[in-house]
Design a protein around this motif. Structure first.
Motif, mmCIF file in Angstrom:
data_model
loop_
_atom_site.group_PDB
_atom_site.id
_atom_site.type_symbol
_atom_site.label_atom_id
_atom_site.label_comp_id
_atom_site.label_asym_id
_atom_site.label_seq_id
_atom_site.Cartn_x
_atom_site.Cartn_y
_atom_site.Cartn_z
ATOM 1 N N THR A 95 0.870 -1.268 -0.017
ATOM 2 C CA THR A 95 -0.015 0.065 0.091
ATOM 3 C C THR A 95 0.887 1.325 -0.169
ATOM 4 N N ARG A 96 1.797 1.321 -0.916
ATOM 5 C CA ARG A 96 2.762 2.251 -0.990
ATOM 6 C C ARG A 96 2.456 3.261 -2.197
ATOM 7 N N SER A 97 2.696 4.498 -2.021
ATOM 8 C CA SER A 97 2.821 5.426 -3.248
ATOM 9 C C SER A 97 4.119 5.756 -3.522
ATOM 10 N N GLU A 98 4.658 5.872 -4.752
ATOM 11 C CA GLU A 98 6.077 6.494 -4.979
ATOM 12 C C GLU A 98 5.919 7.163 -6.229
ATOM 13 N N ARG A 99 6.983 8.021 -6.306
ATOM 14 C CA ARG A 99 7.334 8.776 -7.663
ATOM 15 C C ARG A 99 8.175 7.920 -8.462
ATOM 16 N N VAL A 100 7.665 6.874 -9.134
ATOM 17 C CA VAL A 100 8.285 5.884 -9.951
ATOM 18 C C VAL A 100 9.209 6.428 -11.012
ATOM 19 N N PHE A 101 8.619 7.582 -11.618
ATOM 20 C CA PHE A 101 9.432 8.013 -12.647
ATOM 21 C C PHE A 101 10.228 9.190 -12.665
ATOM 22 N N PRO A 102 11.370 9.018 -12.879
ATOM 23 C CA PRO A 102 12.377 9.980 -12.340
ATOM 24 C C PRO A 102 12.057 11.444 -12.967
ATOM 25 N N GLY A 103 12.169 12.578 -11.945
ATOM 26 C CA GLY A 103 11.857 13.673 -12.488
ATOM 27 C C GLY A 103 10.560 14.133 -12.810
ATOM 28 N N VAL A 104 9.471 13.316 -12.275
ATOM 29 C CA VAL A 104 8.005 13.494 -12.745
ATOM 30 C C VAL A 104 7.484 13.620 -11.283
ATOM 31 N N LEU A 120 -9.949 3.813 14.899
ATOM 32 C CA LEU A 120 -8.631 4.304 14.650
ATOM 33 C C LEU A 120 -8.609 5.678 14.485
ATOM 34 N N GLY A 121 -9.634 6.417 14.330
ATOM 35 C CA GLY A 121 -9.581 7.785 13.908
ATOM 36 C C GLY A 121 -8.839 8.094 12.699
ATOM 37 N N LEU A 122 -9.080 7.604 11.724
ATOM 38 C CA LEU A 122 -7.928 7.526 10.373
ATOM 39 C C LEU A 122 -8.406 8.891 9.685
ATOM 40 N N ARG A 123 -7.569 9.523 9.242
ATOM 41 C CA ARG A 123 -7.851 10.735 8.323
ATOM 42 C C ARG A 123 -7.519 10.051 7.166
ATOM 43 N N LEU A 124 -8.750 9.705 6.622
ATOM 44 C CA LEU A 124 -8.536 9.061 5.138
ATOM 45 C C LEU A 124 -9.777 9.358 4.342
ATOM 46 N N GLU A 125 -9.693 9.761 3.282
ATOM 47 C CA GLU A 125 -10.971 10.066 2.289
ATOM 48 C C GLU A 125 -10.886 9.027 1.224
ATOM 49 N N LEU A 126 -12.290 8.477 1.145
ATOM 50 C CA LEU A 126 -12.418 7.520 -0.123
ATOM 51 C C LEU A 126 -13.460 7.905 -0.915
ATOM 52 N N ALA A 172 -1.661 3.921 4.072
ATOM 53 C CA ALA A 172 -0.569 3.372 4.903
ATOM 54 C C ALA A 172 -0.301 4.758 5.708
ATOM 55 N N GLY A 173 -0.170 5.938 5.334
ATOM 56 C CA GLY A 173 0.440 6.880 6.096
ATOM 57 C C GLY A 173 -0.627 7.171 7.313
ATOM 58 N N ALA A 174 -1.877 6.951 6.981
ATOM 59 C CA ALA A 174 -2.920 7.210 8.107
ATOM 60 C C ALA A 174 -2.747 6.122 9.008
ATOM 61 N N LEU A 175 -2.721 5.066 8.707
ATOM 62 C CA LEU A 175 -2.162 4.034 9.512
ATOM 63 C C LEU A 175 -0.997 3.997 10.470
ATOM 64 N N GLU A 176 0.177 4.336 9.889
ATOM 65 C CA GLU A 176 1.203 4.900 10.698
ATOM 66 C C GLU A 176 1.161 5.870 11.604
ATOM 67 N N ALA A 177 0.201 6.870 11.265
ATOM 68 C CA ALA A 177 0.384 8.140 12.215
ATOM 69 C C ALA A 177 -0.642 7.473 13.291
ATOM 70 N N ALA A 178 -1.519 6.605 13.196
ATOM 71 C CA ALA A 178 -2.532 6.026 14.311
ATOM 72 C C ALA A 178 -1.416 5.220 15.339
#
Length: 513
Positions: A43-52, A74-80, A230-236
């Protein structure tokens, strides 16, 4: 003497983070160990393309199975966000558009592709699975139902058709056109190398998980990309006081009668040992077996998909002439009629890359353009994910690079066959002048995120209820060692981006005291 924790969690994907958040918030001491230099796993987001400036959901890409209960607890700050267009399936110079907000447009589309006779059945079947979802999904955060209770909950008709009969037989009996059959059957095959007509139940279980998510069966877009989950869960987890360590690879788990010892190495190769009252394995069962020095108790899993990530300067034009913004807003089915799905399976089972691969594509940025930088948004760029079915790991074992190139070429040809222009003509270029295109095979997924043979569910999905009397009323996370629990996709109610097994493992620990 080394430190002892109430819980040591192996793996920092979304389920491991979920377990860490629940236990830490309950006042337990928690150490989470992740072998990669980052958290999030698939569940990771990345900038996979160099310089983009595009934040791509590199592996998983939609959310359906995560209960609102988990987000609320968990009080997740997550919008779907919900997608209006369910799907578009091009066929020749026409296409089948399922618009959830315009019944007339959907009806006209069914008629246009010669499937008017299937419209009523399609709506009735959707209502049926929707009602099933509303009944079954709320049980996913409770202790396991017994088989008898699950059967009563589903009702005899749904139990017969969705559990006992091969789902392919049910779809054949319900719909008259090859195209509509295929659109329905894709839910039974995504991430599962199986025939929908086989009696082993693998396709049925895959279908059930896909149609019950969220209590509606809808697959939603996480604003900010999968990394936001993943970021919301990590923060929790951090807010609760969990200790989260990256570049920390677990090398052994040694259970004992009163606790377990976990051995791990840091980025410099230093070895560490910690005690744990419970070990929560947010990794694949096959990985856990290796850590315990055991021979796996079940056949090796096999992933079956090709993941292609792209950044486009513009959406491609279609042969059918439909507006690309409508066509790509939902799930875009390519060569996924029932006949084409079966042909691709047979080719792959014979050891060949399918000549015309079935492909599902998805454009995150049409629903949520926050993953693109301001310049890309202004210039009309879009991300596009292609998910190729029936690409089992066996095809890539002998020659991973050669097979990956062959599978990519076949996938792009499959997509191009329904477009009015080659998809390659729409690809953006990265800072090095290379096309913004990334392809990951099952072999790559095993290397990247420790999915055995690239299996996105860690192993074949299980029914989301107890299949034995002694499992009823448990959380479906137990192993042969009482101190070691499954907390990942390989648990009884694993699979998908849900947090359900992570929560279940945490509940099992808390109940144990």
């Amino acid at each position: 003497m080394h430190a002892t924790y109430d819980a040591v969690i192996v793996g920092g994907g979304h389920n491991g983070l979920t377990a860490a958040a629940y236990l830490a918030r309950a006042g337990r001491s928690v150490l989470l160990l992740e072998r990669a230099d980052h958290l999030g796993g698939a569940t990771r987001s990345e900038r996979v393309f160099p310089g983009v400036d595009a934040n791509v959901s590199r592996y998983s890409y939609l959310v359906s199975l995560m209960p609102r209960q988990v987000r609320d607890e968990l009080g997740l700050r997550l919008e779907l966000r919900r997608r209006r267009i369910a799907s578009y399936t091009p066929v020749g110079d026409r296409g089948l558009l399922v618009d959830t907000a315009d019944e007339a447009a959907t009806a006209a589309s069914f008629a246009d592709v010669g499937a008017a006779g299937d419209l009523a059945a399609f709506r009735a079947f959707g209502a049926r699975t929707g009602a099933l979802a509303a009944r079954l999904f709320p049980t996913m955060t409770d202790p396991l139902l017994s088989t008898a209770d699950a059967r009563r909950l589903l009702g005899e008709d749904d139990w017969r058709d969705l559990v006992e009969r091969p789902v392919g037989e049910v779809v054949d009996a319900t719909f008259g056109t090859d195209l509509v059959r295929g659109v329905v059957l894709t839910d039974a095959l995504i991430g599962t190398f199986a025939r929908a007509h086989d009696a082993d139940g693998r396709a049925n279980r895959c279908f059930l998980y896909h149609v019950i998510g969220g209590g509606t069966g809808d697959w939603d877009v996480p604003v900010g990309g999968m990394g936001a989950v993943a970021g919301a869960l990590e923060a929790a987890a951090r807010a609760g006081g969990a200790e989260l360590r990256t570049s920390s690879e677990v090398t052994a788990v040694d259970p004992g009668t009163t606790g377990a010892e976990v051995v791990w190495t840091d980025a410099d190769g230093g070895e560490h040992r910690v005690g744990a009252r419970h070990v929560l394995a947010a990794c694949a069962p096959a990985v856990l077996d290796r850590l315990r020095g055991r021979v796996p108790a079940e056949p090796a899993p096999e992933g079956a998909q090709l993941k292609v990530n792209m950044l486009l300067t513009r959406l491609p034009r279609l042969r059918s002439g439909v507006d690309p913004r409508a066509a790509f807003s939902g799930t875009f089915h390519v060569h996924e009629s029932a006949t084409e799905l079966e042909a691709a399976y047979q080719e792959a089972a014979a050891g060949r890359v399918p000549s015309t691969p079935p492909v599902e594509t998805y454009c995150h940025s049409l629903t949520d353009d926050s993953i693109l930088g301001p310049g890309l948004r202004a210039s009309g760029h879009h991300t596009l994910t292609a998910f190729g079915l029936h690409m089992p790991a066996r095809l890539f074992a002998a020659d991973p690079e050669g097979a990956r190139a062959e599978a990519l070429a076949a996938t792009l040809r499959s997509i191009d066959s329904v477009l009015a222009e080659p998809i390659e003509d729409c690809l953006a270029l990265d800072a090095d002048g290379s096309p913004c295109l990334e392809v990951r095979s099952p072999v790559d997924l095993e290397a990247d995120v420790a999915l055995p043979a690239g299996h996105i569910f860690h192993r074949d999905l299980a029914w989301p209820w107890a299949e034995s009397d002694d499992e009823a009323g448990t959380w479906g996370v137990g192993t042969a060692d009482p101190r070691v629990l499954l907390a990942g996709a390989g648990a009884r109610r694993g699979g998908g981006v849900s947090g359900i097994p992570g929560r279940a493992a945490a509940m099992a620990v808390l109940v144990a005291g």
